[in-house]
Design a protein around this motif. Structure first.
Motif, PDB file in Angstrom:
ATOM      1  N   PHE A 139       1.252  -1.252  -0.235  1.00 36.22           N
ATOM      2  CA  PHE A 139       0.274  -0.344   0.423  1.00 36.22           C
ATOM      3  C   PHE A 139       0.975   1.383   0.020  1.00 36.22           C
ATOM      4  N   ALA A 140       1.903   1.029   0.876  1.00 35.99           N
ATOM      5  CA  ALA A 140       3.417   2.422   0.379  1.00 35.99           C
ATOM      6  C   ALA A 140       3.647   2.663  -0.799  1.00 35.99           C
ATOM      7  N   ASN A 141       4.010   1.525  -1.385  1.00 37.25           N
ATOM      8  CA  ASN A 141       3.967   1.504  -2.618  1.00 37.25           C
ATOM      9  C   ASN A 141       3.559   2.397  -3.377  1.00 37.25           C
ATOM     10  N   TYR A 142       1.439   1.896  -3.547  1.00 34.49           N
ATOM     11  CA  TYR A 142       0.843   2.790  -4.362  1.00 34.49           C
ATOM     12  C   TYR A 142       0.414   4.464  -4.023  1.00 34.49           C
ATOM     13  N   ILE A 143       0.986   3.869  -2.425  1.00 37.65           N
ATOM     14  CA  ILE A 143       0.284   5.376  -2.967  1.00 37.65           C
ATOM     15  C   ILE A 143       1.269   6.668  -2.949  1.00 37.65           C
ATOM     16  N   THR A 144       2.894   5.920  -2.847  1.00 34.31           N
ATOM     17  CA  THR A 144       3.611   7.315  -3.266  1.00 34.31           C
ATOM     18  C   THR A 144       3.661   7.102  -5.002  1.00 34.31           C
ATOM     19  N   TYR A 145       3.618   6.486  -5.709  1.00 34.72           N
ATOM     20  CA  TYR A 145       3.830   6.324  -6.899  1.00 34.72           C
ATOM     21  C   TYR A 145       2.461   7.300  -8.182  1.00 34.72           C
ATOM     22  N   CYS A 146       1.618   6.834  -6.912  1.00 39.55           N
ATOM     23  CA  CYS A 146       0.036   8.094  -6.995  1.00 39.55           C
ATOM     24  C   CYS A 146       0.100   9.472  -7.049  1.00 39.55           C
ATOM     25  N   SER A 147       1.008   9.489  -6.145  1.00 37.54           N
ATOM     26  CA  SER A 147       1.447  11.266  -5.690  1.00 37.54           C
ATOM     27  C   SER A 147       2.577  11.161  -6.582  1.00 37.54           C
ATOM     28  N   VAL A 148       3.337  10.596  -6.864  1.00 39.93           N
ATOM     29  CA  VAL A 148       4.344  11.680  -7.352  1.00 39.93           C
ATOM     30  C   VAL A 148       3.708  12.094  -9.256  1.00 39.93           C
ATOM     31  N   ILE A 149       3.246  11.041  -9.173  1.00 43.32           N
ATOM     32  CA  ILE A 149       3.108  10.673 -10.844  1.00 43.32           C
ATOM     33  C   ILE A 149       1.856  12.292 -10.736  1.00 43.32           C
ATOM     34  N   SER A 150       0.544  12.293 -10.197  1.00 42.58           N
ATOM     35  CA  SER A 150       0.067  13.086 -10.138  1.00 42.58           C
ATOM     36  C   SER A 150       0.448  14.432  -9.943  1.00 42.58           C
ATOM     37  N   THR A 151       1.528  14.430  -9.202  1.00 42.37           N
ATOM     38  CA  THR A 151       1.791  15.568  -8.650  1.00 42.37           C
ATOM     39  C   THR A 151       3.283  16.598  -9.820  1.00 42.37           C
ATOM     40  N   LEU A 152       3.598  15.410 -10.473  1.00 40.77           N
ATOM     41  CA  LEU A 152       5.186  15.984 -11.008  1.00 40.77           C
ATOM     42  C   LEU A 152       5.328  15.329 -11.992  1.00 40.77           C
ATOM     43  N   VAL A 153       5.062  13.662 -12.106  1.00 41.25           N
ATOM     44  CA  VAL A 153       5.684  13.096 -13.893  1.00 41.25           C
ATOM     45  C   VAL A 153       4.487  13.782 -14.780  1.00 41.25           C
ATOM     46  N   TYR A 154       3.198  13.759 -14.463  1.00 44.51           N
ATOM     47  CA  TYR A 154       2.670  13.942 -15.700  1.00 44.51           C
ATOM     48  C   TYR A 154       2.020  15.320 -15.952  1.00 44.51           C
ATOM     49  N   PRO A 155       2.189  16.259 -14.425  1.00 49.93           N
ATOM     50  CA  PRO A 155       1.969  17.465 -14.987  1.00 49.93           C
ATOM     51  C   PRO A 155       3.255  18.630 -15.845  1.00 49.93           C
ATOM     52  N   ILE A 156       4.312  17.881 -16.053  1.00 45.45           N
ATOM     53  CA  ILE A 156       5.052  18.564 -16.442  1.00 45.45           C
ATOM     54  C   ILE A 156       5.025  17.871 -17.412  1.00 45.45           C
ATOM     55  N   LEU A 157       5.513  16.698 -17.697  1.00 44.06           N
ATOM     56  CA  LEU A 157       5.054  16.372 -19.464  1.00 44.06           C
ATOM     57  C   LEU A 157       3.753  17.019 -20.318  1.00 44.06           C
ATOM     58  N   THR A 158       2.844  17.527 -19.693  1.00 44.22           N
ATOM     59  CA  THR A 158       1.943  18.108 -20.121  1.00 44.22           C
ATOM     60  C   THR A 158       2.273  19.598 -20.115  1.00 44.22           C
ATOM     61  N   HIS A 159       2.508  19.965 -19.385  1.00 38.12           N
ATOM     62  CA  HIS A 159       3.388  20.987 -19.687  1.00 38.12           C
ATOM     63  C   HIS A 159       4.554  21.132 -21.090  1.00 38.12           C
ATOM     64  N   TRP A 160       5.440  20.002 -21.114  1.00 42.26           N
ATOM     65  CA  TRP A 160       6.026  19.945 -22.170  1.00 42.26           C
ATOM     66  C   TRP A 160       4.913  20.142 -23.858  1.00 42.26           C
ATOM     67  N   GLY A 161       4.431  19.946 -23.335  1.00 39.17           N
ATOM     68  CA  GLY A 161       3.528  18.814 -24.201  1.00 39.17           C
ATOM     69  C   GLY A 161       2.002  20.165 -24.899  1.00 39.17           C
ATOM     70  N   TRP A 162       1.181  20.946 -23.757  1.00 38.51           N
ATOM     71  CA  TRP A 162       0.008  21.289 -24.304  1.00 38.51           C
ATOM     72  C   TRP A 162       0.190  23.096 -23.690  1.00 38.51           C
ATOM     73  N   HIS A 163       1.076  23.291 -23.144  1.00 35.79           N
ATOM     74  CA  HIS A 163       1.586  24.781 -22.327  1.00 35.79           C
ATOM     75  C   HIS A 163       2.005  25.721 -23.739  1.00 35.79           C
ATOM     76  N   PRO A 164       1.825  26.988 -24.460  1.00 37.17           N
ATOM     77  CA  PRO A 164       2.204  27.128 -25.629  1.00 37.17           C
ATOM     78  C   PRO A 164       3.700  27.337 -25.826  1.00 37.17           C
ATOM     79  N   LYS A 165       4.297  27.460 -24.363  1.00 36.29           N
ATOM     80  CA  LYS A 165       5.699  27.720 -24.262  1.00 36.29           C
ATOM     81  C   LYS A 165       6.869  26.613 -24.187  1.00 36.29           C
ATOM     82  N   GLY A 166       5.732  25.497 -23.818  1.00 40.46           N
ATOM     83  CA  GLY A 166       6.644  24.105 -23.864  1.00 40.46           C
ATOM     84  C   GLY A 166       7.387  23.769 -25.389  1.00 40.46           C
TER      85      GLY A 166
END
Length: 576
Positions: A139-166
């Motif tokens: 369960f600790a593994n699940y909470i960790t990767y879920c937090s990291v993906i939704s907070t850091l990994v995915y948002p930065i990817l969307t900045h690269w691809g979907w933000h006009p300045k990415g």
């Protein structure tokens, strides 16, 4: 009497009409985004049912609470950091190529419809991984990767691809070449990201106990889920959600022609899923001779994932290419995972990574400005045909560069995290917990408690609010018995009791309901103990009779034949 100033009144009226029009447009767009977001949020229910049906009953509660927490963890992380990193304003153009750094905790921000829409995308990206590590993830593994993906990994990817300045969105401009990241609804930043992390997680955590034989000559034993209807219902909900996932990515609905684009995206989405499903269904039948349901659903989802990138700019006939390719790629990757002995119970890698990559490729091939149209225009005699072909292939190359960047970014973030969790023993549950199930040990809640089933007439105790003793109505020989202990047994153990007690002969081959001898012996002990607790007098416990080897016996043994001492020692050694 003064003459009215009609000119001023007309100007004032025009201003009021413009304000009303702007207000209506804003509200209409907000309503559209919120409506689509609610349907996409329902996809969490689809993931929950699909994953719950694909796992064994002893792990149902565990997989359901993970899907519940996906939404809860993602909203907190995306509210605090995710939105700012993805779409926050960035005065520095150099830093702005890679990350945003304003509007943390939604400070000075009011565009809540857009935030809510992007949040449900972030939750979807994090949910993908839970299926790949089902039934053995700590369960600790699940909470960790879920937090990291939704907070850091995915948002930065969307900045690269979907933000006009990415940097991916800006692409490369040189002469006649002008590339940009083309991904309308997230084939890459959502699904390829989640699918890549799924592969990494399944590889590092290892397969479930008994999934792959130790002898390389044996075939892999499929560990079946406990509910096909649950899995099918989840698949249907996801199919429904994908229509909003892709159609809602238009974001606006009030400008002329935008409604038609939304409808086109939805039509292309369901067509791509249909062609992928039919392709896989036929291929599976030709190879195995069976019309599979669950894998056809997965193939349909892979086709819908592939449609995300270009559903807004492809003609419906192009869905043949998208759907057939996605179905075949899903088939290939699913078989490859088994050959590589990587256990992915939900085929998350094959569905999302395979479909996501194919979607990024397809939009550059079959889109209105893609390779197929460029070559067609050149053959048709277009004066700038050569430039069109060069631009189309350059765009295809840029799509592949972006796909490589998405996979690399996702893996570089999550590999050290998974490795650290494995090092400290928080990646995977113990073998004992995995065999007995995570529901009771981790949550104290069985998804299917057996004492909740039945009609109640097996409980021989008198009702506390009644003076009537119902035992006098019981058959002769049972009036002196009372059920003082409610035996608890998992559905897997109950199935084993039914299988053994219902055997029709010694020559029949037993089914492999257990993965090892220790688990089988434990089930027999629990069976005997549970049955013996139903009686006050041990002499009343029925014994197994086998007078007629072809007759079906439903009696349960009360004694257990222990294995020789050497066999027990060998089993214990294998267990450790």
């Amino acid at each position: 009497m003064a003459t009215p100033n009609y000119t001023a009144q007309i100007i004032l009226l025009q201003q009021e009409m413009d304000e009303m029009k702007a207000d209506f447009s804003e509200n209409d767009n907000a309503f559209f985004l919120c409506s689509m977001s609610l349907i996409i949020f329902l996809m969490q229910c689809g993931f929950a049912f699909l994953e719950a049906g694909a796992v064994r009953s002893k792990n149902t509660t565990n997989i359901l609470i993970k899907n519940l927490l996906d939404s809860c963890i993602a909203i907190v992380g995306y509210w605090a950091l995710g939105w700012a990193l993805a779409f926050g304003d960035c005065p520095n153009d150099t830093i702005g190529l890679f990350v945003g750094y304003s509007q943390f905790f939604l400070a000075n921000f009011t565009n809540y419809p857009k935030f809510f829409f992007q949040y449900v995308f972030a939750a979807t990206s994090a949910t993908i991984v839970s299926g790949a590590v089902a039934e053995r993830c700590e369960f600790a593994n699940y909470i960790t990767y879920c937090s990291v993906i939704s907070t850091l990994v995915y948002p930065i990817l969307t900045h690269w691809g979907w933000h006009p300045k990415g940097w991916m969105a800006l692409g490369i401009t040189s002469g006649v070449i002008n590339t940009h990241y083309d991904d309308f609804a997230g084939s890459g930043v959502v699904h390829l990201c989640g699918g890549s992390i799924s592969f990494l997680a399944a590889y590092i955590i290892g397969p479930r106990i008994g999934r792959f034989p130790e002898d390389d000559d044996d075939e892999s034993d499929e560990i079946l889920g406990h509910s096909v209807p649950f899995a099918a219902l989840g698949g249907f909900i996801l199919m429904f959600g994908f229509l909003a996932f892709n159609g809602g990515s238009m974001a606006d609905i009030v400008k002329p022609g935008e409604g038609h684009i939304v409808a086109l995206a939805m039509v292309n989405t369901i067509l791509s899923g249909a062609f992928a499903a039919l392709t896989y269904l036929i291929a599976h039948y030709l190879y195995h001779g069976k019309w599979t349901l669950l894998l056809t659903i997965n193939a349909c989802l892979a086709g819908m994932v592939a449609s995300c990138a270009g559903c807004n700019k492809m003609e419906p006939w192009a869905c043949i290419w998208v759907g057939v390719g996605a179905g075949l790629l899903y088939l290939t990757l699913s078989k490859a995972m088994i050959r590589w002995k990587i256990d992915d119970p939900l085929d998350a890698f094959a569905v999302h990574a395979g479909g996501g990559f194919w979607g990024l490729t397809s939009v550059a091939v079959m889109g209105h400005d893609g390779v197929v149209y460029a070559i067609g225009n050149t053959i048709g005699g277009a004066t700038d045909g050569g430039n069109q072909v060069a631009q189309a292939f350059a765009q295809l190359g840029w799509q592949w560069v972006c796909a490589l960047a998405i996979v690399t970014w996702s893996v570089l973030w999550m590999w050290p995290i998974f490795a650290l969790l494995k090092k400290i023993g928080k990646l995977r549950v113990s073998a004992e917990v995995e065999i007995n199930g995570l529901d009771i040990y981790k949550h104290g809640e069985s998804a299917y408690p057996l004492h909740a089933y039945g009609h109640g007439w097996h409980d021989f105790e008198s009702a506390p609010d009644s003076k009537v003793n119902h035992s006098k109505h019981l058959p002769v020989g049972r009036k002196n018995r009372i059920m003082s202990v409610h035996p608890e047994m998992s559905l897997e153990q109950l199935a084993s009791v039914y299988d053994r007690s219902g055997s029709v002969g010694d020559s029949d081959q037993p089914k492999r309901l257990f993965m090892n001898q220790m688990e089988r012996r434990k089930s027999r002990m629990l069976e005997a103990n549970a049955m013996s607790n139903l009686y006050l007098d041990d002499n009343e416990v029925p014994e197994r009779k086998n007078t007629n080897p072809k007759s079906v016996s439903l009696q349960v043994p009360t004694t257990i034949v222990e294995a020789p001492e050497e066999e027990i020692l060998n089993t214990d050694q294998n267990w450790t």
